[in-house]
Scaffold this motif. Sequence first.
Motif, short mmCIF file in Angstrom:
data_model
loop_
_atom_site.label_atom_id
_atom_site.label_comp_id
_atom_site.label_asym_id
_atom_site.label_seq_id
_atom_site.Cartn_x
_atom_site.Cartn_y
_atom_site.Cartn_z
N GLN A 135 0.82 -1.21 0.00
CA GLN A 135 0.00 0.00 0.00
C GLN A 135 0.86 1.26 0.00
N PRO A 136 1.81 1.43 0.92
CA PRO A 136 2.64 2.65 0.88
C PRO A 136 3.67 2.63 -0.24
N THR A 137 4.18 1.47 -0.57
CA THR A 137 5.24 1.38 -1.59
C THR A 137 4.69 1.73 -2.96
N LEU A 138 3.58 1.12 -3.35
CA LEU A 138 2.99 1.42 -4.65
C LEU A 138 2.28 2.76 -4.65
N GLY A 139 1.77 3.17 -3.50
CA GLY A 139 1.18 4.49 -3.38
C GLY A 139 2.18 5.59 -3.67
N ALA A 140 3.45 5.35 -3.35
CA ALA A 140 4.51 6.34 -3.59
C ALA A 140 4.70 6.63 -5.07
N ILE A 141 4.30 5.71 -5.94
CA ILE A 141 4.42 5.95 -7.38
C ILE A 141 3.05 6.17 -8.03
N GLY A 142 2.06 6.46 -7.19
CA GLY A 142 0.74 6.85 -7.71
C GLY A 142 -0.23 5.72 -7.97
N MET A 143 0.08 4.51 -7.54
CA MET A 143 -0.85 3.39 -7.77
C MET A 143 -1.83 3.31 -6.61
N SER A 144 -3.09 3.07 -6.93
CA SER A 144 -4.10 2.95 -5.89
C SER A 144 -4.65 1.54 -5.85
N ARG A 145 -5.21 1.21 -4.71
CA ARG A 145 -5.77 -0.11 -4.45
C ARG A 145 -7.02 -0.32 -5.29
N CYS A 146 -7.17 -1.51 -5.82
CA CYS A 146 -8.39 -1.87 -6.53
C CYS A 146 -8.98 -3.12 -5.89
N VAL A 147 -10.27 -3.25 -5.96
CA VAL A 147 -10.95 -4.42 -5.42
C VAL A 147 -11.90 -4.96 -6.48
N THR A 148 -12.15 -6.25 -6.42
CA THR A 148 -13.02 -6.87 -7.42
C THR A 148 -14.48 -6.81 -7.03
N GLY A 149 -14.76 -6.71 -5.73
CA GLY A 149 -16.14 -6.79 -5.27
C GLY A 149 -16.56 -8.22 -4.99
N ASP A 150 -15.71 -9.19 -5.29
CA ASP A 150 -15.96 -10.59 -4.98
C ASP A 150 -15.38 -10.86 -3.59
N PRO A 151 -16.24 -11.04 -2.58
CA PRO A 151 -15.75 -11.17 -1.21
C PRO A 151 -14.73 -12.30 -1.04
N GLU A 152 -14.92 -13.40 -1.73
CA GLU A 152 -13.98 -14.53 -1.60
C GLU A 152 -12.60 -14.14 -2.16
N TRP A 153 -12.58 -13.55 -3.36
CA TRP A 153 -11.31 -13.15 -3.97
C TRP A 153 -10.63 -12.06 -3.15
N ASP A 154 -11.40 -11.06 -2.75
CA ASP A 154 -10.83 -9.94 -2.01
C ASP A 154 -10.36 -10.36 -0.61
N ARG A 155 -10.80 -11.52 -0.14
CA ARG A 155 -10.35 -12.05 1.15
C ARG A 155 -8.97 -12.69 1.04
N ILE A 156 -8.63 -13.22 -0.13
CA ILE A 156 -7.36 -13.94 -0.28
C ILE A 156 -6.32 -13.20 -1.11
N SER A 157 -6.68 -12.01 -1.62
CA SER A 157 -5.75 -11.26 -2.46
C SER A 157 -6.00 -9.76 -2.34
N ALA A 158 -5.01 -9.00 -2.77
CA ALA A 158 -5.12 -7.54 -2.80
C ALA A 158 -4.48 -7.06 -4.09
N GLY A 159 -5.10 -6.04 -4.68
CA GLY A 159 -4.59 -5.54 -5.96
C GLY A 159 -4.42 -4.04 -6.00
N TRP A 160 -3.56 -3.62 -6.91
CA TRP A 160 -3.32 -2.20 -7.18
C TRP A 160 -3.35 -2.01 -8.69
N GLY A 161 -3.93 -0.90 -9.12
CA GLY A 161 -4.02 -0.62 -10.54
C GLY A 161 -5.46 -0.41 -10.95
N THR A 162 -5.84 -1.03 -12.05
CA THR A 162 -7.20 -0.86 -12.60
C THR A 162 -7.91 -2.21 -12.63
N TYR A 163 -9.12 -2.24 -12.10
CA TYR A 163 -10.01 -3.40 -12.20
C TYR A 163 -11.42 -2.84 -12.32
#
Length: 139
Positions: free
Chosen positions: A20-48
């Motif tokens: 979160q802070p490392t990628l935030g430093a270069i302007g990347m923001s967190r993205c979520v899929t809205g799928d509770p199962e997927w978002d429970r086991i993974s985290a993403g940055w960029g566009t989704y």
Amino acid sequence: MLTYVYFGTNDLERAIGFYQPTLGAIGMSRCVTGDPEWDRISAGWGTYEDNGLRELGFWVGIPYDQRPATVGNGSMVAFRAPSWQAVDDFHSAALANGGTCDGPPGLRLHYAPDFYAAYVRDPDGNKIAAVCRGITRRT
């Protein structure tokens, strides 16, 4: 060319605390899929967007096969940074949040006269970089 990149982690919360802070430093923001199962086991940055029809993301999460995550020898993901300062901030954030230095910020003249980069390892040992091109001196 790419839709996403995925790195395995053995501790998702620790990985989120690093990325979160490392990628935030270069302007990347967190993205979520809205799928509770997927978002429970993974985290993403960029566009989704549109259920993944528009995706350009970097994901970190628990390996699909449920076995321990391991580091790929020679594997690395390099992220575009908008400025030399952003590369410096990426490096500082990585080190402050559990990462290790694998190459401090600086020009890599052996690649190109405008190749300013920093290389780090995340807490699981995965190698990532921030690269700024198009600038040949600090502004």
